[in-house]
Design a protein around this motif. Structure first.
Motif, PDB file in Angstrom:
ATOM      1  N   SER A 380      -8.223  -0.405   6.574  1.00 33.50           N
ATOM      2  CA  SER A 380      -8.202   0.827   5.781  1.00 33.50           C
ATOM      3  C   SER A 380      -6.982   0.848   4.868  1.00 33.50           C
ATOM      4  CB  SER A 380      -8.210   2.052   6.708  1.00 33.50           C
ATOM      5  OG  SER A 380      -7.017   2.126   7.468  1.00 33.50           O
ATOM      6  N   MET A 381      -5.858   0.315   5.346  1.00 33.02           N
ATOM      7  CA  MET A 381      -4.653   0.223   4.505  1.00 33.02           C
ATOM      8  C   MET A 381      -4.851  -0.773   3.369  1.00 33.02           C
ATOM      9  SD  MET A 381      -2.722   2.408   5.885  1.00 33.02           S
ATOM     10  CE  MET A 381      -3.283   3.367   7.294  1.00 33.02           C
ATOM     11  N   ALA A 382      -5.507  -1.901   3.669  1.00 31.30           N
ATOM     12  CA  ALA A 382      -5.751  -2.914   2.634  1.00 31.30           C
ATOM     13  C   ALA A 382      -6.658  -2.363   1.536  1.00 31.30           C
ATOM     14  CB  ALA A 382      -6.376  -4.160   3.262  1.00 31.30           C
ATOM     15  N   GLY A 383      -7.710  -1.651   1.926  1.00 34.84           N
ATOM     16  CA  GLY A 383      -8.599  -1.065   0.924  1.00 34.84           C
ATOM     17  C   GLY A 383      -7.918  -0.001   0.101  1.00 34.84           C
ATOM     18  N   PHE A 384      -7.115   0.837   0.765  1.00 36.43           N
ATOM     19  CA  PHE A 384      -6.374   1.872   0.048  1.00 36.43           C
ATOM     20  C   PHE A 384      -5.395   1.258  -0.939  1.00 36.43           C
ATOM     21  CE2 PHE A 384      -2.270   4.114  -0.076  1.00 36.43           C
ATOM     22  CZ  PHE A 384      -2.653   5.267  -0.755  1.00 36.43           C
ATOM     23  N   LEU A 385      -4.642   0.248  -0.491  1.00 36.59           N
ATOM     24  CA  LEU A 385      -3.645  -0.381  -1.360  1.00 36.59           C
ATOM     25  C   LEU A 385      -4.316  -1.093  -2.533  1.00 36.59           C
ATOM     26  CD1 LEU A 385      -0.678  -1.089  -1.859  1.00 36.59           C
ATOM     27  CD2 LEU A 385      -1.009  -3.123  -0.432  1.00 36.59           C
ATOM     28  N   PHE A 386      -5.409  -1.790  -2.273  1.00 35.02           N
ATOM     29  CA  PHE A 386      -6.134  -2.497  -3.331  1.00 35.02           C
ATOM     30  C   PHE A 386      -6.618  -1.527  -4.398  1.00 35.02           C
ATOM     31  CE2 PHE A 386     -10.114  -4.017  -5.164  1.00 35.02           C
ATOM     32  CZ  PHE A 386      -9.776  -5.293  -5.592  1.00 35.02           C
ATOM     33  N   ALA A 387      -7.257  -0.436  -3.961  1.00 34.89           N
ATOM     34  CA  ALA A 387      -7.781   0.533  -4.924  1.00 34.89           C
ATOM     35  C   ALA A 387      -6.652   1.235  -5.675  1.00 34.89           C
ATOM     36  CB  ALA A 387      -8.654   1.556  -4.198  1.00 34.89           C
ATOM     37  N   SER A 388      -5.569   1.557  -4.981  1.00 38.13           N
ATOM     38  CA  SER A 388      -4.449   2.240  -5.633  1.00 38.13           C
ATOM     39  C   SER A 388      -3.810   1.357  -6.697  1.00 38.13           C
ATOM     40  CB  SER A 388      -3.401   2.636  -4.591  1.00 38.13           C
ATOM     41  OG  SER A 388      -3.932   3.547  -3.650  1.00 38.13           O
ATOM     42  N   LEU A 389      -3.619   0.084  -6.389  1.00 42.07           N
ATOM     43  CA  LEU A 389      -3.020  -0.831  -7.364  1.00 42.07           C
ATOM     44  C   LEU A 389      -3.939  -1.024  -8.573  1.00 42.07           C
ATOM     45  CD1 LEU A 389      -1.469  -3.560  -5.029  1.00 42.07           C
ATOM     46  CD2 LEU A 389      -0.290  -1.711  -6.233  1.00 42.07           C
ATOM     47  N   CYS A 390      -5.229  -1.139  -8.319  1.00 45.59           N
ATOM     48  CA  CYS A 390      -6.173  -1.290  -9.434  1.00 45.59           C
ATOM     49  C   CYS A 390      -6.169  -0.059 -10.326  1.00 45.59           C
ATOM     50  CB  CYS A 390      -7.581  -1.552  -8.906  1.00 45.59           C
ATOM     51  SG  CYS A 390      -7.816  -3.194  -8.186  1.00 45.59           S
TER      52      CYS A 390
END
Length: 483
Positions: A380-390
């Motif tokens: 869940s952290m990886a998905g959140f970080l990926f989407a936030s950076l994009c």
């Protein structure tokens, strides 16, 4: 002459024990003979799988209640905008209590339950000790309730397997039927703890590598459904994770989901590498007291920085996938140091970097926990970080909650290397079946990425920590079977 006569007479206590044991054996043998004449093996196996499923589901519910009760003594006292120094010592206490319980009370090693179960099945050790039906729950409750950054699935899978083994032994079943009920119990434990009946079945098939005929598959299905319904009834007919996305999934985002899967696969390689090295580090600490304290202190320092990693972390996952990301920074010392605009992505990145250290410090230093739930948290952290950076760097408008949800499947599939089980567990525990397509894409991409990296690096065995333990054995072998 009189003392000699007294000494020659057999003790009454031993006579009673012998008679009681003979009566027990006679009852079991008589029932076994009657059953073979009147009830087929298939009918009896299905009946016992139903009983094992209900018992495993009840055990899973008791386990969850125990973890929640113990953790509720500490989590409400984590304060915002201040450093919670007291939290540093709570994990040390949890792992020490667990170590004392396993070493001096039950004299059984309970760490890495799934790994030990895999090893037992490989060595045809089907007669599991009776104390395994409750000891993993007790040890896991103290470990996880007092901050252990791990999961409940390892202990409950071993508990369910022990229930299946002991029920089978009670009715004098042959080894093959005992093995089948071990698989039923393990499946039921996973189905109950994740509220995922199909995921529990996939666990036995995909991860335990149990060769199942149609009869065994039906028995495991019955056990998983019984455990799921038992848990679902006890906890009040609501899912563990409520996922209410603000919008549906746009098929045009599939290429972006593939990129998320690659990102998760790369992180999985880092995660597995760190847990492997941490495992080696703790193996070198021969003194169990020192190992318990060292692991607890490392875990306590990490939780002091990121209190959201306290215990299993399902409430934090639920907030993230539903768009409420404030829980990431609650009580963190980064609140006083980071820019508010970058605080949440920084916390997510820090959690990703240190989650594997926290998991290994919990599971390898003497704590009792599992390897599955931590990957859901990290995902869940990886998905959140990926989407936030994009969104921040590339100017996209990705749904952060949905990508955090998809990341759960991506990281779990890559670390555990069981994509089918991962897909069903993620869908069933949130009851969000309409996201099946992106879940499959993300989990499969991550799994393939991990496999490609392993092949390029020349690694012959899987990177996942539980398979490595299964291959090379446990640092503290303790006989868990009956002679």
């Amino acid at each position: 002459m009189k003392p000699a006569e007294e000494s020659s007479s057999p003790p009454t206590y031993n006579v009673h024990i012998t008679e009681s044991k003979a009566q027990e054996n006679s009852w079991a043998d008589n029932f076994s003979n009657w059953r073979k004449k009147h009830i087929s093996d298939f009918t009896f196996l299905i009946s016992l799988s139903l009983i094992v499923g209900v018992l495993a589901g009840a055990a899973a519910y008791i386990f969850k209640i125990a973890i929640h009760y113990i953790s509720s003594l500490f989590i409400p006292h984590i304060q915002d905008h201040t450093v919670n120094w007291w939290i540093l010592l709570i994990p040390v206490g949890g792992i020490l209590i667990t170590g004392i319980f396993t070493r001096y009370i039950i004299h059984t090693n309970l760490t890495h339950g799934v790994s030990q179960l895999m090893r037992d099945l490989k060595h045809h050790t089907y007669r599991l000790r009776g104390n395994l039906m409750y000891s993993s729950i007790v040890g896991g409750s103290f470990t996880l309730g007092m901050g252990g950054s791990s999961g409940a699935e390892g202990p409950i899978a071993y508990t369910g397997a022990a229930i299946g083994s002991n029920v089978a032994q009670l009715f004098r079943l042959p080894p093959e039927m005992i093995k089948a009920l071990i698989g039923c119990g393990a499946s039921a434990g996973i189905a109950g703890i994740f509220s995922a009946p199909i995921g529990g079945l996939m666990f036995a098939i995909e991860l335990l590598h149990i060769k199942m005929s149609v009869r065994e598959i039906l028995a495991a299905t019955v056990a998983s459904l019984a455990a799921y319904l038992t848990m679902f009834t006890c906890k009040g007919f609501h899912p563990d994770l409520t996922f209410i996305p603000l919008s549906g999934f746009d098929p045009d985002l599939i290429p972006t989901v593939v990129c998320l899967g690659i990102f998760c696969g790369l992180y999985c390689t880092y995660y597995s590498f760190v847990t492997s090295r941490m495992d080696t580090f703790f193996k070198r600490i021969s003194n169990p007291w020192r190992r318990n304290i060292t692991g607890g202190l490392i875990l306590g320092i990490i939780i002091l920085i990121f209190p959201s990693m306290f215990s299993v972390g399902y409430p934090v996952i639920g907030n993230i996938i539903n768009g409420d990301c404030s829980a990431l920074a609650k009580g963190s010392i980064l609140e006083h140091m980071a820019n508010p605009a970058t605080l949440l992505p920084l916390c997510a990145a820090g959690i990703l970097l240190f989650k594997c250290f926290a998991v290994a410090s919990t599971n390898c230093s003497g704590g009792v926990g599992g390897d599955f739930a931590p990957t859901l948290f990290a995902g869940s952290m990886a998905g959140f970080l990926f989407a936030s950076l994009c969104n921040n760097i590339l100017g996209l408008d990705l749904p952060v909650g949905i990508f955090a949800y998809l990341g759960m499947a991506g990281v779990m599939a890559g670390v555990i290397e069981a994509p089918l089980m991962t897909i069903f567990i993620t869908m069933e525990m949130t009851q969000s079946y309409r996201f099946a397509l992106p879940l499959v894409v993300c989990a499969t991409t991550s799994f393939i990425t991990v496999k490609c990296i392993a092949k390029l690096a020349g690694i012959r065995h899987p990177l996942v920590i539980h398979n490595r333990w299964f291959t090379h054995g446990h640092p503290e072998p303790t006989p868990n079977s009956k002679e």
